[in-house]
Write an enzyme that holds these catalytic residues in place. Structure first.
Site, short mmCIF file in Angstrom:
data_model
loop_
_atom_site.label_atom_id
_atom_site.label_comp_id
_atom_site.label_asym_id
_atom_site.label_seq_id
_atom_site.Cartn_x
_atom_site.Cartn_y
_atom_site.Cartn_z
N HIS A 1 0.81 -1.22 0.00
CA HIS A 1 0.00 0.00 0.00
C HIS A 1 0.83 1.26 0.00
CE1 HIS A 1 0.77 -0.65 4.37
NE2 HIS A 1 0.86 0.66 4.38
N ASP B 1 -0.38 -7.95 1.82
CA ASP B 1 -0.10 -6.53 1.62
C ASP B 1 1.41 -6.30 1.56
OD1 ASP B 1 -0.48 -3.85 1.27
OD2 ASP B 1 -0.83 -3.40 3.38
N SER C 1 5.10 2.89 7.85
CA SER C 1 4.81 1.60 7.23
C SER C 1 6.06 1.07 6.54
CB SER C 1 3.69 1.76 6.20
OG SER C 1 3.32 0.51 5.68
#
EC number: 3.4.21.90
Length: 1248
Positions: free
Chosen positions: A139, A161, A213
């Protein structure tokens, strides 16, 4: 956990700062003694200085000197102005400049293995080198800030992901190692400590933020244990969403409510070939109130961009300052829209009209029966675009007007209850009906209504057809339209309304036509000898013309209107459109449903009699828990008594919304296996009627045949003896022969005559003569009973005493039945060691198939844009890549100067109708998944009693996966049967699973399951085959008629039948997420056990039992441990002994007992034998036990048998004794008759 010193990373020693939040005891290595003495000397010098230098003020710690100097420097600006400056206020937030021990440790490692991911120069996340891979969250948008890594080809995994690529060879030395070892405790990452507990990683709230992230989490050895993807705020702490490893298998941990922590990238919009952030329009501010038409044009240009709704919110909010949100903000978008008039088939007077309350769509996807109705008026908004709950606005002759919301009504066969309103939408709960009517009363007390044909039958939630929610009951999953006005993912399309014809604008003035605009924009066209048309905002006079030759229409491009198929679209703007969110989304919730009264249950022989008391129609269903489920169901509406047969495998009964009742039969009987012959026959007849009748009939036939044979031989011998004397005149029969053959010695009188003579003259002699043969027969029978048995005992059923497997080593293999909840014992006999008993019980067995999703299907929605009316010309269709798209052009539809079509010409007018299919808004919650099921993997949860401890383990039943129980290793499986309740194709709908041969992807049929298909509920790829056919519209009416097959998904929901949860064989329990079958009682489960030598007790160390005897005072067979045995013994020394039955037909409850001195022990056992003979082993000594068991008194129980269930019952010892007596007696009679015949024949032949 203990922390390893940081010299692992720095190659030097330094004193770590203590970690205050966690009271973990750290192992502190002792320092050398000289350092300790030096420290004590320094403390002593410091103390002396404090005592001697009293005049000198006490110094503060060094870290506070800087703060003191900063305060002195700030005194000047603070004295010059009264206003406090912001930089000093922000200093405490920036106080922590020096990183802590954990931060410094991570920074050192991250310098080599962490790379920034940038998008347009901004850092959006991070990529990490782990093992031989470079990993980046999927993402996170952008490219890795490294030339070598940026050009790699990444493989994307949406499930985890994550994006991965192979690390270049020259960078492998920079990569960090990873580990799957994650003991609970504290770990490290860029912002400090991470706590791992209960399978979750958590940090103090505020320690992580968007942009983190991709950062790794390290253990104290510098190994990566997880990669951060996001977080979920849980108050004081934040739960991290991570990707981690479990024994080399990648897993993703996602807490509820987790958000991705990639840095948000501003979404861009377009205006006049210039891009700008969608949340900041370039017109400063770009306000709808100031420039409505231009604002709507800008929104239409960006309708397909991701930031459209940000632009819409910014455009409708005039103030550039941030405002507090309220419920009124949700109505703010409606100021850019307006109500409208549309065609209604029934306006309440039996004719159609253009109604202000036209029905656009009626949705009934909610399983709780709530309807969501879309109408042409708007509720909760006034004509001044303000929010007002008490008002609604409608189109009154092309002009919006207000009315009271209290006058709004909805009805089917009876009035409905309105539960929510907003904008174009109404929520209502309605009774059954075939039509639906929506109406209101305006300010002039005039009622307006619109009626549509609509079949409404509220669905049944659960298994009871109730009418109102109960106060107490059971919560079941259901779906409803949430009564929330907040913006949702659901949306409707809006567009510019067409020009509205208004003849009141035209007036005749002495041969001229005057157009009065009244402050509006008017488009006109007059055919007065020439073309005279235009767009005006002021009054205009057309010379030498008549009103009938002119056409005037109001043009309003300042507001949108719903894209309705009942209103033509604006011919000038074509396909331009906008979108707005709609309220009341469909969501999965729980509904309270009633629970039926518990039935009155009476047990009979192999049957259950249930007296049912339904308060409303209630579903009764039942199935056998054997191989053939024989599922049956019926709706019970009145008090009813049902009789259900309970098979040997058990019966599962479900009554209403109650939990299932389970019943198992017991071998109960009225007779006894240890009584007289008639009691024995009655006992076996009730247990096995067919076999008992057959056996008794055959035995009776054989016995009667033997008796008849004996009588025949006696008659033959008598005839042989009488014949010579009958042929000889005056012959006298010897006395002995006359006695044996019952004939007279002389021929003077017959036997009958002699008997009559004795009866008349000498009755005592008559009775003596009659009793002599009988007495002789009784004497012979008693004598023969003392002889050895003439025939062997006929065993009707031989029960093999198998016992447990005996091994010569510590490896043991056993097979247990695949039955959950029944304990099984196995005996391990090892030479030189005392026997060991292992007790195992299957707590659960799971069969989980490997699934591959083919597609999902749900209810479709037919999208019909407003028809395009081409005045004075012919429209053309264009190809569009839409599911089940259809487009047609119809000519000769509208007559000359018909106002509804808004045309003013005498040439041909055409209508372009188009329609296509897309997934309904309900597809996010109401859908069925079509899977292909492959080989199922089995796993078992096993309880093991080993060395006095009950231990529960879970193992894959594949014959390879090993689990450890203390110091023993268990390998379970593979199962003896590869059976699974799932077919190759299955359908999953919510919590139910169905075996179904569904059509493949791309081959759906109209009106059947799979008529609309999509890969996932969120994917955009849609295949549809709904037999959509556009039809010719009726002249004079603006509408788009069409024909279409009904939804195959909704038809399947009505006709799908019972799920596998109710119809699966062997009592399987079916569950989803993941799809699995649990506790299927089929086949056997082999188990291999490796037991170490230390677990055994040598024979010399174990107690030795002597003088053992066994007595069974009470025994009830086929009952759960209904037998009691008392074993008396003498033991050499105190200790513990394993107890085990050497016969597999008898199960003993106790596994281990403690023995001491001369005593006795009592054990409980369970068996299905009427005459149980078994051997019990205590330590290394065995004792024989015999029991005469009686049938149980209870016909039905609610638990399965704890013993081996025999297919056919055994023959009791008493029954065998009676068989011996009867067969022996009859056999003796036959033998005597045969002996007499042989003697007579021998004598007879010797004479000849």
């Amino acid at each position: 956990m203990e922390f390893i010193p940081t010299q692992t990373f720095y190659n030097r020693r330094y004193q770590p700062r203590p970690w205050t939040p966690r009271p973990t005891i750290q192992v502190i290595r002792p320092r050398p003694r000289p350092q300790r003495q030096a420290g004590q000397l320094a403390q002593l010098i410091s103390a002396v200085n404090k005592l001697t230098m009293r005049a000198v003020p006490q110094q503060k710690p060094r870290r506070n000197r800087k703060n003191k100097k900063q305060k002195q420097k700030q005194q000047a600006p603070q004295n010059n102005t009264n206003q406090k400056k912001q930089p000093p206020k922000k200093k405490p937030a920036q106080k922590k400049k020096k990183p802590g021990r954990r931060e410094r440790m991570c920074m050192k490692i991250e310098n080599d293995c962490i790379f920034e991911v940038k998008h347009e120069g901004k850092v959006t996340g991070y990529a990490c080198l782990v093992g031989d891979k470079v990993m980046k969250p999927a993402h996170v948008k952008g490219t890795i800030d490294n030339a070598d890594l940026a050009k790699l080809a990444f493989k994307r995994s949406s499930k985890y992901d994550l994006e991965c690529a192979q690390i270049p060879v020259h960078m492998k030395s920079d990569a960090s190692k990873f580990t799957h070892e994650k003991p609970e405790g504290y770990y490290n990452w860029h912002h400090g400590a991470v706590q791992y507990s209960g399978g979750r990683f958590t940090i103090p709230t505020g320690a992580g933020k968007p942009g983190d992230s991709g950062r790794p989490i390290f253990d104290n050895k510098g190994r990566v244990v997880a990669i951060v993807l996001g977080g979920a705020n849980e108050g004081a702490r934040t739960a991290l969403s991570v990707v981690t490893w479990n024994k080399d298998i990648v897993t993703k941990i996602t807490p509820e409510g987790a958000e991705e922590w990639s840095l948000a990238i501003p979404v861009m919009c377009l205006l006049a070939n210039t891009t700008f952030p969608c949340s900041q329009p370039p017109c400063i501010p770009c306000c709808y109130e100031k420039e409505p038409e231009e604002t709507l044009r800008m929104l239409e240009d960006n309708v397909m961009r991701p930031g459209y709704y940000q632009l819409l919110q910014a455009s409708l909010t005039c103030s550039p300052h941030r405002q507090r949100r309220s419920t009124k903000d949700n109505f703010n978008v409606y100021k850019a829209t307006r109500p409208y008039l549309a065609h209604c088939p029934d306006c309440g007077e039996g004719h159609s009209c253009h109604s202000p309350v036209a029905l656009e769509r009626i949705r009934n996807e909610a399983t709780d029966g709530t309807l969501k109705i879309q109408v042409s008026l708007q509720i909760g908004i006034g004509t001044d675009d303000s929010h007002d709950w008490t008002k609604l606005r409608y189109m009154d002759n092309h002009i919006p007007a207000d009315a009271g919301r209290a006058g709004l009504f909805v009805r089917t066969s009876a009035p409905c209850t309105i539960t929510g309103t907003m904008g174009h939408f109404i929520l209502a709960r309605c009774p059954k009906g075939e039509t639906l009517t929506v109406g209101f009363t305006d300010s002039r007390k005039i009622s307006h209504s619109c009626t549509h044909p609509f079949h409404h039958d509220p669905p049944v939630i659960g298994r009871e057809k109730f009418h109102s929610r109960p106060q107490h009951g059971k919560e079941l999953p259901c779906s409803t339209y949430v009564q929330s006005n907040a913006a949702t993912a659901e949306e409707i399309e809006v567009h510019m309304p067409p020009d509205t014809p208004d003849r009141t604008l035209l007036s005749q003035q002495s041969g001229n036509v005057k157009i009065t605009v009244n402050g509006r924009t008017v488009r006109y066209k007059c055919n007065c000898g020439g073309s005279n048309e235009g767009l005006i905002t002021t009054d205009k006079v057309i010379n030498n013309c008549k009103v009938d030759q002119c056409h005037a229409a109001v043009t309003n491009h300042k507001k949108w209107q719903y894209n309705s198929p009942l209103v033509p679209r604006n011919a000038e703007l074509g396909d331009r459109k906008g979108k707005i969110h709609i309220p009341f989304p469909l969501a999965n919730v729980t509904c309270m449903v009633p629970k039926a009264r518990n039935p009155t249950v009476t047990y009979g022989k192999n049957q259950v009699i249930m007296l049912l008391y339904p308060d409303h129609p209630t579903l009764l269903s039942y199935r056998s828990m054997g191989e053939e489920p024989n599922y049956q169901e019926e709706w019970v509406t009145h008090k009813k008594e049902v009789v259900l047969t309970v098979p040997t495998e058990g019966l599962e009964v479900t009554w209403g919304n109650n939990e299932p009742y389970k019943y198992w039969p017991q071998l109960s009987a009225n007779g006894t296996a240890h009584g007289h012959p008639h009691e024995i026959i009655l006992y076996y007849y009730e247990l096995y009627p067919t076999m008992t009748v057959v056996v008794v009939s055959v035995a009776s036939f054989i016995l009667l045949s033997m008796v008849g044979m004996a009588v025949g031989m006696c008659m033959c011998a008598r005839r042989r003896c009488i014949t010579p004397y009958e042929l000889t005149p005056g012959a006298t029969v010897p006395f002995l022969l006359s006695l044996i053959c019952c004939i007279r010695t002389a021929k003077a009188a017959t036997y009958q005559e002699a008997a009559v003579y004795l009866w008349n003259e000498q009755q005592p002699l008559f009775w003596l003569q009659a009793l002599i043969p009988l007495a002789a027969l009784i004497v012979l029978c008693n004598c023969l009973r003392l002889l050895p048995c003439c025939c062997k005992t006929l065993a009707f059923l031989a029960v093999m005493s198998i016992g447990a497997h005996t091994v010569s080593a510590y490896e043991h293999v056993t097979v247990i039945p695949n039955t959950v909840g029944v304990p099984y014992k196995t005996l391990v006999n090892r030479p030189g060691y005392s026997p060991m008993v292992l007790e195992m019980e299957l707590l659960s067995v799971t069969l989980e198939p490997t699934l591959s999703l083919d597609y999902i299907t749900c209810e479709y929605k037919t999208v019909i844009p407003s028809p395009y009316v081409k005045c004075c010309g012919t429209a053309e269709c264009k190809d569009k890549n839409l599911p089940d798209y259809s487009c047609k052009v119809f000519t000769g539809v509208y007559p000359f100067m018909w106002g509804g079509a808004y045309c003013f010409c005498d040439a041909e007018n055409t209508q372009l109708s188009e329609a296509h299919v897309e997934k309904s808004e309900s597809c996010k919650t109401e859908f069925a998944s079509a899977y292909r099921a492959h080989t199922a993997s089995a796993s078992a949860k096993l309880r093991v009693l080993y060395q006095g401890n009950n231990i529960t383990v879970t193992a894959y039943a594949n014959g390879d996966h090993a689990v450890t129980v203390k110091d023993a290793k268990f390998i379970v499986g593979p199962m003896s049967s590869a059976w699974t309740p799932f077919d190759n194709k299955i359908v999953v709908y919510k919590g139910d699973v169905y075996n179904m041969d569904y059509p493949p992807f791309g081959a759906g049929r109209p009106g059947q399951f799979g008529d609309i298909q999509s890969r996932t509920p969120e994917s955009k790829d849609v295949y549809a085959n709904t037999q959509l056919v556009l039809q010719r519209p009726a002249a004079g009416t603006v509408h788009v008629p069409y024909s279409q097959a009904p939804s195959g998904f909704k038809y399947w929901l009505k006709e799908r039948g019972a799920s596998l949860q109710h119809t699966a064989p062997f009592g399987c329990q079916i569950a989803t997420n993941p799809v699995r079958a649990m506790n299927c009682a089929v086949g056997n489960m082999p188990i291999s056990i490796d037991i170490p030598d230390a677990a055994f007790t040598r024979v010399v160390d174990a107690p030795s039992l002597t003088d053992m005897s066994c007595e069974v005072p009470a025994c009830t067979h086929s009952s759960d441990f209904g037998g009691v045995a008392i074993i008396k013994y003498a033991v050499s020394k105190k200790g513990k002994c394993a107890v085990h039955s050497m016969t597999n037909a008898v199960t003993i409850r106790e596994a281990e007992i403690e023995v001491e001195g001369n005593s006795q022990l009592q054990i409980s056992f369970s068996t299905a034998l009427a005459s149980a003979e078994f051997r019990v082993q205590v330590c290394s000594t065995q004792v024989h036990c015999a029991a005469e068991c009686h049938p149980p008194k209870d016909h039905i129980v609610n638990y399965p048998a704890s013993h081996t269930t025999l297919g056919v019952q055994d023959i009791s010892a008493t029954a065998m004794s009676w068989v011996q007596k009867i067969t022996g007696g009859v056999g003796l009679v036959v033998a005597v008759a045969a002996l007499i015949l042989i003697v007579v024949l021998c004598v007879s032949f010797s004479r000849h």
